[in-house]
Structure formats: C-alpha cells, structure tokens
Design a protein around this motif. Sequence first.
Motif, PDB file in Angstrom:
ATOM      1  N   LYS A 126      52.643  38.529  22.591  1.00 45.63           N
ATOM      2  CA  LYS A 126      52.586  39.384  23.772  1.00 45.63           C
ATOM      3  C   LYS A 126      51.626  38.742  24.766  1.00 45.63           C
ATOM      4  O   LYS A 126      50.455  38.524  24.451  1.00 45.63           O
ATOM      5  CB  LYS A 126      52.142  40.786  23.380  1.00 45.63           C
ATOM      6  N   ILE A 127      52.137  38.450  25.955  1.00 45.18           N
ATOM      7  CA  ILE A 127      51.424  37.614  26.915  1.00 45.18           C
ATOM      8  C   ILE A 127      51.166  38.401  28.199  1.00 45.18           C
ATOM      9  O   ILE A 127      52.088  38.967  28.786  1.00 45.18           O
ATOM     10  CB  ILE A 127      52.236  36.342  27.222  1.00 45.18           C
ATOM     11  N   LEU A 128      49.915  38.427  28.628  1.00 45.27           N
ATOM     12  CA  LEU A 128      49.497  39.121  29.841  1.00 45.27           C
ATOM     13  C   LEU A 128      49.175  38.079  30.913  1.00 45.27           C
ATOM     14  O   LEU A 128      48.365  37.179  30.689  1.00 45.27           O
ATOM     15  CB  LEU A 128      48.260  39.971  29.548  1.00 45.27           C
ATOM     16  N   LEU A 129      49.808  38.203  32.073  1.00 46.19           N
ATOM     17  CA  LEU A 129      49.564  37.320  33.210  1.00 46.19           C
ATOM     18  C   LEU A 129      48.847  38.132  34.286  1.00 46.19           C
ATOM     19  O   LEU A 129      49.288  39.228  34.643  1.00 46.19           O
ATOM     20  CB  LEU A 129      50.876  36.763  33.756  1.00 46.19           C
ATOM     21  N   ILE A 130      47.745  37.601  34.832  1.00 44.07           N
ATOM     22  CA  ILE A 130      46.865  38.378  35.709  1.00 44.07           C
ATOM     23  C   ILE A 130      46.721  37.703  37.068  1.00 44.07           C
ATOM     24  O   ILE A 130      46.494  36.488  37.151  1.00 44.07           O
ATOM     25  CB  ILE A 130      45.479  38.552  35.062  1.00 44.07           C
ATOM     26  N   ALA A 131      46.832  38.509  38.125  1.00 41.82           N
ATOM     27  CA  ALA A 131      46.602  38.035  39.493  1.00 41.82           C
ATOM     28  C   ALA A 131      46.165  39.234  40.335  1.00 41.82           C
ATOM     29  O   ALA A 131      46.015  40.344  39.826  1.00 41.82           O
ATOM     30  CB  ALA A 131      47.862  37.383  40.057  1.00 41.82           C
ATOM     31  N   HIS A 132      45.993  39.015  41.643  1.00 42.13           N
ATOM     32  CA  HIS A 132      45.628  40.142  42.519  1.00 42.13           C
ATOM     33  C   HIS A 132      46.137  39.916  43.926  1.00 42.13           C
ATOM     34  O   HIS A 132      46.239  38.773  44.401  1.00 42.13           O
ATOM     35  CB  HIS A 132      44.112  40.403  42.528  1.00 42.13           C
ATOM     36  N   THR A 133      46.475  41.027  44.605  1.00 40.31           N
ATOM     37  CA  THR A 133      46.983  40.955  45.972  1.00 40.31           C
ATOM     38  C   THR A 133      45.887  40.999  47.019  1.00 40.31           C
ATOM     39  O   THR A 133      46.079  40.533  48.142  1.00 40.31           O
ATOM     40  CB  THR A 133      47.945  42.126  46.267  1.00 40.31           C
ATOM     41  N   ASP A 134      44.739  41.595  46.702  1.00 40.87           N
ATOM     42  CA  ASP A 134      43.732  41.796  47.746  1.00 40.87           C
ATOM     43  C   ASP A 134      42.975  40.513  48.064  1.00 40.87           C
ATOM     44  O   ASP A 134      42.871  39.602  47.240  1.00 40.87           O
ATOM     45  CB  ASP A 134      42.763  42.914  47.360  1.00 40.87           C
TER      46      ASP A 134
END
Length: 435
Positions: free
Chosen positions: A108-116
């Motif tokens: 199970k793989i979590l990919l993280i980013a952000h728009t702000d």
Amino acid sequence: MAFWQNTAVLPALALAISPIGAQAQLSDAEQRAAKSIEASFEEDITLLETIVNINSGTRNAAGNQKVMAVLRPEFEALGFAVEYVDQTEFDRAGHFFAVHKGREGGKKILLIAHTDTVFEQDSGFQDFVRNGDKATGPGVVDDKGGIVVILSALKAMHAAGTLKAANIVVAITGDEEAVGRPIAGARADLIKWGKWADIALDFEGLSVQDGRDMGVVARRSSNSWQLVTRGKTGHSSGIFSANSGDGAIFEMTRILSRFRNELPEPNLTFNVGLLTGGADAALDEQGLKASAAGKTNIIPAIAIARGDFRTLSDEQTDRIRKKMQTIVADHAPVTEAEITFSQGYPPMAPTDGNRALLVRLNDVNRDLGLAEQPELDPLKRGAGDVSFVARYVDALAGMGPGGQGSHADGETIDLLTIKRQAKRAALLIGRLAKD
C-alpha cells in the motif's frame, strides 16, 4: 515546504537517459512506461501551466479548490476515486485524496504533494512563463511540479498496464506551507492514510548537491518556542542589587546565552526569531509582531522571545525540550522565567526502512542508466507533510522536479526533470506494487 540548497541543474548530457532499447534491465512494461512519459511531456507542461496560473496561496481556499477541481478528472480517468475533505474549521483549504484499489495483499503506497504556495493573491509573482526547458511561476517546483510528476508517473503506469494491481492513495493537502491549527485535526486524514500505508513517497522538489541528484531519507522537525522573563521594575540605579535583581532583559539574555552554549549537538539547529522587552511588551495575536515601551532609567519588567528548533528524531526533540526547560527553570533571583513549546512538523528520522527504499530507487536508477542518488545530509532539508506519516511507514522525500528559488519570486523549474522524476517514480511504484 522545500528547503533545499545547491539546486544547480546537471548538464543535459550527464543526465541523459540511455536509449530505451539499451536498457536491458527494464521489463517490457517498464519500457512502455518510460516511452509514455517521453510522449506526454508537452501535455504535462500544459497541465503545469494551467495549475500554476491559478493562485493557490495557503490563505486562498477558493484558489486551492480550483486547482483540485482541475486535478479531479485527471485522477478519475485513471480509475481513482476522489474525495475532498473540507478544512474550513481549521481556516484552511481542504485536502484531496485519490484512492486506487489494486490487488489484495499488495503493498500500500501513499504519494504526497500539496497545492498551496507561499504566494498569496497580493503577491506580484503570479504567472507561469516558459523559456525553453526552464519555466518560472509561483509554486512551479513547490509543489505543483510535484503533482505533475505524480500524474505523469501514474499515467505512464496506466498505459503500461502496471497501475491496475497497485494499491495507491494520492494525498494532496491545501495547507502544507502553513498548516491549520490545531495540527492534530488538520493532519488527521493524512495520518489516517499514513497508518494504512506501507510506503510513503513525498513529491516535493528534488535535492541536488554538487551536481548530483540526492536521495532524501530524512527531514528534520520544526518546533517553535516562546520564552517570557519577568523582573522587578524600578529605578535603574538599583539594578543588580539584592532587592531589584537583574531585570527581565538581562535575565532573557542570560538564558539565551546558555541556550547557545549548552544546546548545540549534531543535527540540531535553534534560532531566536523575535525579541522584545521593556517596562511593557507584548506580541500580536499571530506572534509575528512585537510592541514595547520603556525608558533608559527603568528596570525592564518583561522580555519576550520567540524562536524555533529543528531535530532529526522524536527522542532528540524531547531531550532538547527538557534541556531548555531545565535552563529556564534555573532563573536568577528576583526574576521569573517560563518557556512554552508548539510542535509544527515532526521529524522524518533516517530509518533502515527508508534507506532500504533508497536502495530500491537506486536499482531503478541503474536500470534507467542514471547515476546513483547518494543519501542527503538531513541538515540540507527542511520539514514537510511526509514527516506526519514517517513514524508509521518507510518513506522517501524529494521525488518531485528540480529547480531553483523555491519560496521566492522567480521560482524556476527545470522542465526536463519532470521526465526524469516521473520515470523514477513510475518504475519504483510499479516494482513496489508487485512485492
């Protein structure tokens, strides 16, 4: 929140990937993925331009939601179920989660980013401008470029047939640059998915040092503190006497001097960012501005200092906090002193599991004909959202594109690094999903 140094771009020749046909270590599906990324490059740039030209400063909730609205169909077209989590109660834009269910029992793989971004609506830096293989724009690297890398990699996996079996959640926050308060509530959903995952990959900007792409297995914490000292006010002719004591400002400087002399150790930094004092002194509601009043012949009654400290592990955080409390408690006669703490981002410690992930990434680099990514010194990297989940999973950071000038007017992306990072991500995620 990208705090990386020395992000000079490698010469194109040194970074060139070997021709697809020469990559004997790539499977047929991986070769198809790499070709797909090459073919979609201009489409990726168009998407990047679209979302960069939408202002999404942290305080602009509507702007962040507009960016997420652009992203929703991109993920849904790949078979992801998209959920928007409102964050109004934390005075922030919401969070975007895209969920892809793969094979039972798979990693199970979590990919993280952000728009702000740090560029609010009143900033003079608002537009995407391309100049050949470079482009400038607010958040073009931090972190809208990272979002484009994620989508490019997932589209390539979809085209190659490797996405179908993968269990992936893409977490895109709308307040990474200034997280909502209380943090426990503002990061509850991200932490929930961190506990679900086996692996987390953070797509903030690529770290480059001495011309080499680096692997990020650790990021330091960000903790704030506030110190208030109080003294017995009166005529300055009595200062240092047994009756009057040293006053609030001398006591403040004595404690800060002990911090400077007694706290230093590897992987720790600490700073005083704001200092005020006098017969009266106060901070504004946000703790960003100070006011004070006093006279040269009055012993100051109060002094206030605010600062931060950054650590590499929870153990180090606890230990430094206790050392600071011990120093403050040992205040001088006829004075009082009190210190309070607020944790922002926890540390992402350099674990064996993180280093094992870097080995897997370097296997991908070898098979793509790219140079190995050495481990980055954690002093070169600041805190980020991946730190909230790093205690639950093996993690890597710095999977986004390369560039320069993050958080400053003129922020610049090396567009070619989108392809390089997307290939790395597509192959790494695909191989991990097969485990």
